[in-house]
Write a protein that holds these residues in place. Structure first.
Motif, PDB file in Angstrom:
ATOM      1  N   CYS A  54      -6.232   3.942  -3.136  1.00 58.48           N
ATOM      2  CA  CYS A  54      -4.967   3.287  -2.786  1.00 58.48           C
ATOM      3  C   CYS A  54      -4.587   2.233  -3.830  1.00 58.48           C
ATOM      4  O   CYS A  54      -3.408   2.081  -4.158  1.00 58.48           O
ATOM      5  CB  CYS A  54      -5.069   2.646  -1.403  1.00 58.48           C
ATOM      6  SG  CYS A  54      -5.272   3.825  -0.059  1.00 58.48           S
ATOM      7  N   LEU A  55      -5.585   1.507  -4.353  1.00 60.84           N
ATOM      8  CA  LEU A  55      -5.317   0.528  -5.409  1.00 60.84           C
ATOM      9  C   LEU A  55      -4.700   1.203  -6.623  1.00 60.84           C
ATOM     10  O   LEU A  55      -3.736   0.713  -7.202  1.00 60.84           O
ATOM     11  CB  LEU A  55      -6.605  -0.177  -5.848  1.00 60.84           C
ATOM     12  CG  LEU A  55      -7.163  -1.279  -4.982  1.00 60.84           C
ATOM     13  CD1 LEU A  55      -8.488  -1.780  -5.550  1.00 60.84           C
ATOM     14  CD2 LEU A  55      -6.179  -2.411  -4.853  1.00 60.84           C
ATOM     15  N   VAL A  56      -5.286   2.322  -7.013  1.00 59.05           N
ATOM     16  CA  VAL A  56      -4.791   3.050  -8.181  1.00 59.05           C
ATOM     17  C   VAL A  56      -3.361   3.524  -7.937  1.00 59.05           C
ATOM     18  O   VAL A  56      -2.552   3.577  -8.856  1.00 59.05           O
ATOM     19  CB  VAL A  56      -5.726   4.230  -8.532  1.00 59.05           C
ATOM     20  CG1 VAL A  56      -5.133   5.110  -9.620  1.00 59.05           C
ATOM     21  CG2 VAL A  56      -7.092   3.705  -8.985  1.00 59.05           C
ATOM     22  N   ARG A  62      -1.495  -4.730   2.567  1.00 58.35           N
ATOM     23  CA  ARG A  62      -0.867  -4.308   3.828  1.00 58.35           C
ATOM     24  C   ARG A  62      -0.700  -2.787   3.858  1.00 58.35           C
ATOM     25  O   ARG A  62      -1.020  -2.132   4.852  1.00 58.35           O
ATOM     26  CB  ARG A  62       0.485  -4.986   4.009  1.00 58.35           C
ATOM     27  CG  ARG A  62       1.208  -4.527   5.273  1.00 58.35           C
ATOM     28  CD  ARG A  62       2.427  -5.309   5.518  1.00 58.35           C
ATOM     29  NE  ARG A  62       1.941  -6.624   5.960  1.00 58.35           N
ATOM     30  CZ  ARG A  62       2.711  -7.623   6.301  1.00 58.35           C
ATOM     31  NH1 ARG A  62       4.012  -7.500   6.246  1.00 58.35           N
ATOM     32  NH2 ARG A  62       2.207  -8.759   6.699  1.00 58.35           N
ATOM     33  N   GLU A  63      -0.219  -2.218   2.749  1.00 60.71           N
ATOM     34  CA  GLU A  63      -0.026  -0.769   2.682  1.00 60.71           C
ATOM     35  C   GLU A  63      -1.360  -0.023   2.768  1.00 60.71           C
ATOM     36  O   GLU A  63      -1.459   1.011   3.430  1.00 60.71           O
ATOM     37  CB  GLU A  63       0.696  -0.391   1.389  1.00 60.71           C
ATOM     38  CG  GLU A  63       2.130  -0.876   1.341  1.00 60.71           C
ATOM     39  CD  GLU A  63       2.751  -0.797  -0.038  1.00 60.71           C
ATOM     40  OE1 GLU A  63       3.988  -0.715  -0.100  1.00 60.71           O
ATOM     41  OE2 GLU A  63       2.022  -0.834  -1.055  1.00 60.71           O
ATOM     42  N   ILE A  64      -2.387  -0.568   2.102  1.00 62.47           N
ATOM     43  CA  ILE A  64      -3.711   0.049   2.173  1.00 62.47           C
ATOM     44  C   ILE A  64      -4.203   0.049   3.621  1.00 62.47           C
ATOM     45  O   ILE A  64      -4.721   1.044   4.115  1.00 62.47           O
ATOM     46  CB  ILE A  64      -4.716  -0.665   1.251  1.00 62.47           C
ATOM     47  CG1 ILE A  64      -4.326  -0.468  -0.216  1.00 62.47           C
ATOM     48  CG2 ILE A  64      -6.137  -0.165   1.489  1.00 62.47           C
ATOM     49  CD1 ILE A  64      -5.113  -1.326  -1.192  1.00 62.47           C
ATOM     50  N   GLY A  65      -4.042  -1.086   4.297  1.00 62.99           N
ATOM     51  CA  GLY A  65      -4.452  -1.184   5.699  1.00 62.99           C
ATOM     52  C   GLY A  65      -3.754  -0.149   6.563  1.00 62.99           C
ATOM     53  O   GLY A  65      -4.381   0.490   7.416  1.00 62.99           O
ATOM     54  N   GLN A  66      -2.459   0.029   6.338  1.00 57.54           N
ATOM     55  CA  GLN A  66      -1.703   1.017   7.109  1.00 57.54           C
ATOM     56  C   GLN A  66      -2.184   2.437   6.805  1.00 57.54           C
ATOM     57  O   GLN A  66      -2.318   3.259   7.704  1.00 57.54           O
ATOM     58  CB  GLN A  66      -0.213   0.879   6.817  1.00 57.54           C
ATOM     59  CG  GLN A  66       0.377  -0.399   7.365  1.00 57.54           C
ATOM     60  CD  GLN A  66       1.798  -0.658   6.888  1.00 57.54           C
ATOM     61  OE1 GLN A  66       2.277  -0.038   5.944  1.00 57.54           O
ATOM     62  NE2 GLN A  66       2.473  -1.597   7.532  1.00 57.54           N
ATOM     63  N   GLN A  67      -2.453   2.713   5.530  1.00 57.82           N
ATOM     64  CA  GLN A  67      -2.886   4.059   5.137  1.00 57.82           C
ATOM     65  C   GLN A  67      -4.276   4.387   5.669  1.00 57.82           C
ATOM     66  O   GLN A  67      -4.550   5.530   6.036  1.00 57.82           O
ATOM     67  CB  GLN A  67      -2.879   4.194   3.616  1.00 57.82           C
ATOM     68  CG  GLN A  67      -1.492   4.163   3.009  1.00 57.82           C
ATOM     69  CD  GLN A  67      -1.521   4.050   1.497  1.00 57.82           C
ATOM     70  OE1 GLN A  67      -2.423   4.572   0.844  1.00 57.82           O
ATOM     71  NE2 GLN A  67      -0.535   3.366   0.938  1.00 57.82           N
ATOM     72  N   ARG A  76      -8.950  -6.778   2.316  1.00 56.35           N
ATOM     73  CA  ARG A  76      -9.339  -7.844   1.378  1.00 56.35           C
ATOM     74  C   ARG A  76     -10.849  -7.840   1.157  1.00 56.35           C
ATOM     75  O   ARG A  76     -11.322  -8.027   0.030  1.00 56.35           O
ATOM     76  CB  ARG A  76      -8.865  -9.204   1.882  1.00 56.35           C
ATOM     77  CG  ARG A  76      -7.368  -9.407   1.739  1.00 56.35           C
ATOM     78  CD  ARG A  76      -6.949 -10.844   1.974  1.00 56.35           C
ATOM     79  NE  ARG A  76      -7.300 -11.348   3.298  1.00 56.35           N
ATOM     80  CZ  ARG A  76      -6.536 -11.241   4.374  1.00 56.35           C
ATOM     81  NH1 ARG A  76      -5.350 -10.656   4.290  1.00 56.35           N
ATOM     82  NH2 ARG A  76      -6.934 -11.724   5.527  1.00 56.35           N
ATOM     83  N   PHE A  77     -11.603  -7.634   2.213  1.00 58.93           N
ATOM     84  CA  PHE A  77     -13.064  -7.553   2.138  1.00 58.93           C
ATOM     85  C   PHE A  77     -13.477  -6.410   1.209  1.00 58.93           C
ATOM     86  O   PHE A  77     -14.301  -6.587   0.307  1.00 58.93           O
ATOM     87  CB  PHE A  77     -13.617  -7.346   3.553  1.00 58.93           C
ATOM     88  CG  PHE A  77     -15.091  -7.172   3.634  1.00 58.93           C
ATOM     89  CD1 PHE A  77     -15.938  -8.272   3.584  1.00 58.93           C
ATOM     90  CD2 PHE A  77     -15.650  -5.916   3.779  1.00 58.93           C
ATOM     91  CE1 PHE A  77     -17.311  -8.112   3.676  1.00 58.93           C
ATOM     92  CE2 PHE A  77     -17.017  -5.739   3.873  1.00 58.93           C
ATOM     93  CZ  PHE A  77     -17.856  -6.849   3.819  1.00 58.93           C
TER      94      PHE A  77
END
Length: 109
Positions: A54-56, A62-67, A76-77
């Motif tokens: 997801c970072l890439v 927030r978007e990563i959490g949703q995905q 964040r952790f």
């Protein structure tokens, strides 16, 4: 429809190749100021790899959490662990590393 890149890879294949390459780097030790707590010898967990993908993609926490169906604090952790394990300071460094390694076809895991 999947966008085709000039190098013949679609975006999903390019991300997959980048993640495969990044894994090679994890086995390379790095120097740290924390007494060795942050070493590239530590492998990423499956969830950290999911977050890395997801970072890439350029996703925010927030978007990563949703995905990934996880809390933003959990994201964040995971991101902090990814940075520490790879001996990087910023998300941009990690993304650049992944994309550069893929570009030069240098296997890092």
């Amino acid at each position: 429809m999947t966008a085709l890149r000039s190098d013949g890879l679609d975006d999903r294949a390019a991300r997959g190749a980048a993640l495969d390459i990044l894994g090679q780097l994890i086995a390379v030790p790095c120097d740290t100021d924390d007494g060795g707590a942050g070493t590239r010898g530590a492998s990423l967990s499956g969830r950290e790899r999911d977050g890395l993908e997801c970072l890439v993609d350029g996703s925010s926490n927030r978007e990563i959490g949703q995905q990934l169906y996880i809390a933003e604090s959990t994201v964040r952790f995971h991101v902090s662990h990814i940075l520490r394990k790879l001996g990087m300071r910023t998300r941009a460094e990690v993304i650049a590393l992944v994309l550069n390694q893929r570009r030069f076809d240098y296997p890092i895991y």
